[in-house]
Motif scaffolding. Structure first.
Motif: not given
Ligand SMILES: NC(=O)c1ccc[n+]([C@@H]2O[C@H](COP(=O)([O-])OP(=O)(O)OC[C@H]3O[C@@H](n4cnc5c(N)ncnc54)[C@H](OP(=O)(O)O)[C@@H]3O)[C@@H](O)[C@H]2O)c1
Length: 192
Positions: A10-11, A106-119, A124-127, A137-143
């Protein structure tokens, strides 16, 4: 954070001013286009070839819509981004670009990240930005990685690059290049 079975990163790939702004106080990127001139940057196509999903904030999406007149010329979206699935984070009901592979969330980026990462699968996932969105995303350890193109410009204010506190132990410099105007720096985000 490496999700089980996930190969891609995730970049955050963006251009910034020296003083850490990605848009000026008016939301304009004219300073960036002026700095880039008509020099052909091979970096973006190389980077984009590895992208399997994109996520952006509402202001960034609205900027692209207006700047590229995408509601009048929706085909441009595919020209630029092809069929790469994209998510826009917003609390509002924004117009969708007709024909674009686009979702709103909208809301918690963890859900969006899961969908995007799956797709994205092994890609890579481009932020795309903006800075606070990437911070969520950084707050959640996802960057995983930050790729910056630093323009020879200071703006004194505007949209911040990444309004979070990440220290030297959090960021490992993994590549540096430059051309006549820009410095390109890549940092791995350490997951501690
Ligand atoms: N230099 C570059 O290469 C570069 C790259 C990207 C962007 N940019 C520019 O930089 C600026 C960035 O603007 P910005 O800092 O305002 O950031 P942004 O992330 O594009 O937009 C922020 C907005 O996104 C929505 N949002 C963010 N997180 C959300 C969440 N978890 N749930 C729901 N909605 C959420 C909110 O909008 P609402 O609540 O209003 O819906 C928020 O006000 C733009 O002008 C853009 O064009 C430059």
């Amino acid at each position: 954070m490496w999700l089980p079975g996930r190969m891609g990163k995730t970049q955050y790939y963006t251009a910034t001013s020296i003083d850490g702004f990605i848009a000026d106080p008016q939301g304009s990127l004219d300073w960036l286009f002026e700095a880039a001139g008509d020099g052909h940057d091979e970096r973006f196509p190389r980077f984009f070839a590895g992208v399997g999903a994109m996520i952006m904030g509402a202001t960034t999406y609205e900027w692209v819509l207006a700047h590229e007149r995408l509601l009048d010329e929706p085909g441009k979206w595919q020209q630029y981004y092809g069929e790469i699935p994209s998510w826009v984070l917003t609390h509002r009901s924004l117009p969708a670009v007709p024909g674009a592979r686009l979702s709103f969330a909208a809301g918690d980026v963890r859900r969006v990240h899961e969908e995007a990462a799956l797709a994205a699968g092994s890609r890579n996932v481009w932020l795309v930005g903006g800075g606070d969105l990437v911070g969520q995303f950084a707050d959640q350890g996802l960057l995983d990685e930050i790729q910056l193109g630093v323009a020879p410009v200071t703006l004194g204010g505007g949209a911040p690059l990444l309004p979070r506190r990440l220290l030297a132990a959090d960021l490992t410099l993994t590549a540096v290049e430059h051309d006549a105007r820009f410095v390109y720096a890549t940092y791995q985000v350490m997951h501690r």
